[in-house]
Design an enzyme around this catalytic site. Structure first.
Site, PDB file in Angstrom:
ATOM      1  N   ASP A  78      49.638  16.654  20.943  1.00 39.63           N
ATOM      2  CA  ASP A  78      49.899  17.359  19.694  1.00 39.63           C
ATOM      3  C   ASP A  78      51.386  17.520  19.389  1.00 39.63           C
ATOM      4  O   ASP A  78      51.784  17.536  18.223  1.00 39.63           O
ATOM      5  CB  ASP A  78      49.195  18.719  19.672  1.00 39.63           C
ATOM      6  CG  ASP A  78      49.429  19.561  20.914  1.00 39.63           C
ATOM      7  OD1 ASP A  78      50.211  19.146  21.798  1.00 39.63           O
ATOM      8  OD2 ASP A  78      48.816  20.642  21.007  1.00 39.63           O
ATOM      9  N   ASP A 449      52.739  28.588  27.492  1.00 37.68           N
ATOM     10  CA  ASP A 449      51.374  28.337  27.984  1.00 37.68           C
ATOM     11  C   ASP A 449      51.230  28.361  29.499  1.00 37.68           C
ATOM     12  O   ASP A 449      50.180  28.760  29.993  1.00 37.68           O
ATOM     13  CB  ASP A 449      50.816  27.001  27.484  1.00 37.68           C
ATOM     14  CG  ASP A 449      50.675  26.940  25.975  1.00 37.68           C
ATOM     15  OD1 ASP A 449      50.739  27.997  25.326  1.00 37.68           O
ATOM     16  OD2 ASP A 449      50.511  25.837  25.447  1.00 37.68           O
TER      17      ASP A 449
END
Length: 736
Positions: A78, A449
């Site tokens: 992404d 993350d």
């Protein structure tokens, strides 16, 4: 993203302030090179660049095996570009590292397509965001499997890091003519090229009307000579699957399913033996927000439909369906994935009888994550996966199956034993870097993350995995006491505490005994003074709201508010004097300092560049009051009197982030590294003479898009530099 860290902001978005301020117009593009102006700094020094190994760490949004070449596969991400699988070396080769600062938006790959008739051809649809501040997308075309590229800038935007990024593929080579390509966009309908991707125009006759905020075309797939297109903006009653047999006239596929469980077609795959098209559906495009879904099979010879959903979502077990792949060697064999199934955990279902019965592969799976231990996320065992929307079966090996997750790509050769098939693919969005002056590890890192890691080796994923006790999602702060480097503190998003300290240089951690109430909802940057006796914690909500900083003098047992500290600023400790701390008020353009260990802050220099929260303050190691201020295109400024006065550095016109490393032999000052510009090119530079002159140390094939977050040299290895990227992990360079 990970289930146990629910309050993290969404995955690794480039800050809107950067995007809005940058000049993002399309630029001419030469084959195999990113756009770059002539560099007027000293001649570049030859550097060898490599990734610090973590392994994956990001959302794998698509995987394609080439149908005609054994061992040839591609993966897309992404925000971290695309990769080609090197079957002999057993690793992924990055294909878009040449994209430079101005082209950061193209590192998000919305879709990819291979040409079955021409194995060396690869097409990528690139573009990360569709917001007004983002640049338009582009089609990258390669005739040599991604070694070199030609580029066509599009008049539309693509959204590789937005909802729906795991659908697809949205790009397809026409099965009747290799010169014709089709591109599904989110907000601008269906597009077509008849010259192998060189020029593009809106395809006439497509029956669905795009909207400014919708998903548009979610998938393109060929079944024989017929092209099918999925539409993501139907309401569950209107058609959402269309087809053409001549490339000109389109019709909705008769008899197609309806209802919320079939509202969005996510992916599709055709079994050429049985002439059946498997389609996965959900009530939302994913990877988030899905609560129901289904799997249907179309018999393309007579338009007969069958509901072949393995398990219907319901009750507490809510989820959609995501990836789908068919076995090219075994008729009636297909694999589908669940997605957004947090209660029962996502799985893959496999059928060998055309969908009449299914087996959950998770139930018999043995996961080996010893090569990437962080995938345990502080638990005893890793999860089978989450955000599973990319699934592929090797057309030459029926038991070689791979699937992408929000953090890795798992693979198996026997449908039972699974391990990350991830070597060479590094997708971390890095926010913090420290290179300690001593100790086993030469690097500590913090990322979105995946939290904080202790890199005892640069060539292997950290043996301890991510920092635990507590586990954090996105790291927001990481600091080391300059005169007591065994003491390290960190901050980040998490549900079990947002700050922690270490007395062994970051190997093991313990949570602060208490934390300010705002810390859970707005953990921000943290600092410790030179001897580790004071902590200063700033608080910034993910939406940008800033809150008062707090101070602790008892290792986080108690905290008091510091009213005079500028809200949301990044605290910086003097490396020599424990009483000295600094902050830069980016709203006012003012340098503030504390001489009482952070109790109070007063203004020193004023009238400096203002208006951008990404301006950064750094302090030279081993020197009290030697401050460097990076203010983007407002230049680089330096103070040698603790921030009372600043002088603009004339040797560069732009500075985005700056750090220090071991001095060159015979030099009396640390090597200075920065991401900045000496003329018009933004690159990585080193100075061995206190910024009087700069030498570029990266090259046109190693640029990695946006690299303005953080950089640091190694205090023990002259010339070594560590660079944070937004989607290509940590890059480190050594002089050749």
């Amino acid at each position: 993203m990970h289930a146990s860290v629910s309050r993290s902001p969404s995955r690794r978005a480039v800050l809107a302030g950067t995007a809005a301020a940058a000049a993002l117009t399309a630029v001419p593009f030469a084959p195999g090179r990113a756009h770059a102006a002539e560099d007027t700094a000293d001649a570049a020094i030859a550097y060898r660049w490599r990734n610090v190994v973590i392994g994956g760490t990001g959302f794998i949004t698509g995987v394609l095996f080439h149908p005609r070449v054994r061992g040839l596969a591609y993966a897309r991400t992404d925000i971290g570009g695309a990769y080609r699988w090197d079957d002999r070396a057993d690793r992924w080769i990055p294909l878009l590292d040449h994209l430079g600062w101005d082209d950061w938006n193209l590192l998000g790959v919305e879709a990819m397509a291979v040409d079955p008739a021409h194995p060396d051809r690869l097409h990528l649809a690139c573009g990360t965001y569709t917001q007004a501040w983002s640049a338009n997308g582009a089609i990258l075309r390669s005739e040599d499997r991604g070694r070199t590229w030609q580029r066509t800038d599009l008049p539309v935007k693509l959204g590789a890091n937005e909802d729906g990024r795991g659908t697809g593929e949205r790009l397809l080579v026409d099965p009747r003519d290799s010169d014709t390509l089709w591109l599904g966009t989110r907000h601008d309908g269906l597009w077509r090229s008849t010259d192998r991707g060189v020029t593009w125009a809106a395809a006439p006759g497509f029956p669905a009307a795009p909207t400014p905020t919708g998903q548009g075309v979610t998938l393109l797939v060929a079944a024989g000579r017929t092209l099918y297109a999925g539409w993501g903006d139907a309401d569950g009653t209107a058609p959402n699957l269309f087809r053409t047999t001549d490339g000109t006239t389109w019709e909705s596929v008769p008899g197609q399913p309806s209802g919320s469980a079939a509202r969005v077609p996510v992916r599709a795959a055709c079994d050429r033996h049985t002439r059946e098209l498997y389609v996965t559906y959900a009530d939302a495009p994913g990877p988030n927000g899905q609560s129901t879904g289904s799997v249907h099979k179309l018999r393309t010879t007579d338009d007969g439909w069958a509901d072949v959903t393995p398990v219907e979502p319901g009750g507490a077990d809510t989820f959609g369906y995501g990836g789908v792949a068919v076995d090219a060697r075994r008729p009636g064999t297909a694999v589908v994935s669940t997605n957004n199934r947090w209660a029962a955990v996502d799985t893959l279902y496999r059928t060998t009888d055309g969908g009449r019965t299914w087996t959950s592969l998770k139930d018999s799976a043995v996961l080996d994550v010893s090569e990437t231990p962080y995938l345990k996320w502080g638990e005893e065992q890793p999860k089978f996966g989450w955000w599973i929307q990319a699934v592929a079966v090797d057309p030459y090996d029926s038991e070689h199956l791979v699937y992408g997750t929000g953090a890795t790509l798992y693979g198996t050769r026997d449908l039972r034993r699974w391990a990350p098939q991830i070597r060479g693919l590094e997708e971390a969005s890095v926010t913090q870097l420290i290179s300690p002056p001593r100790g086993r590890a030469h690097l500590l890192s913090g990322s979105r993350d995946i939290g904080v890691m202790y890199h005892e080796r640069l060539t292997a994923s950290p043996a301890h995995g991510m920092a635990t006790n507590p586990v954090s999602g996105s790291a927001t702060g990481l600091a080391q006491a300059a005169r007591r480097p065994a003491y390290v503190v960190r901050a980040g998003w998490g549900d079990h505490g947002n700050g922690a300290y270490s007395h062994d240089g970051g190997v093991t951690w313990a949570p602060f005994a208490s934390q300010p109430g705002i810390a859970k909802d707005a953990p921000g940057p943290i600092a410790t003074n030179a001897d580790g006796s004071v902590l200063l914690w700033s608080f910034v909500h993910w939406d940008g709201t800033r809150h008062p900083a707090h101070r602790s003098v008892d290792n986080g047992t108690s905290w008091t508010e510091v009213a005079s500290f500028p809200k949301g600023a990044t605290p910086v400790a003097d490396p020599v004097d424990p009483a000295l701390l600094y902050a830069y008020d980016t709203d006012a353009g003012t340098l503030l300092a504390s001489t009482d260990g952070g109790r109070t802050f007063t203004a020193r220099a004023t009238g400096l560049p203002a208006g951008d929260a990404q301006f950064k303050l750094a302090v030279a190691p081993g020197r009290s009051g030697d401050l460097w201020l990076s203010t983007k295109w407002n230049g680089l400024h330096r103070s040698t009197d603790g921030g009372t006065t600043f002088t603009k550095v004339d040797s560069c016109w732009a500075s985005y982030t700056l750090g220090f490393g071991k001095a060159a032999d015979g030099a009396g000052y640390p090597a200075v590294y920065q991401v900045g510009s000496t003329e018009t090119i933004t690159a990585v530079y080193r100075s061995d003479d206190e910024a009087k002159s700069w030498t570029r140390i990266n090259d046109d094939q190693h640029q990695w898009g946006w690299t303005g977050e953080t950089i640091t040299g190694d205090p023990r290895v002259y010339g070594r530099v560590y660079l944070a990227t937004n989607g290509r992990g940590i890059q480190y360079g050594d002089p050749c």
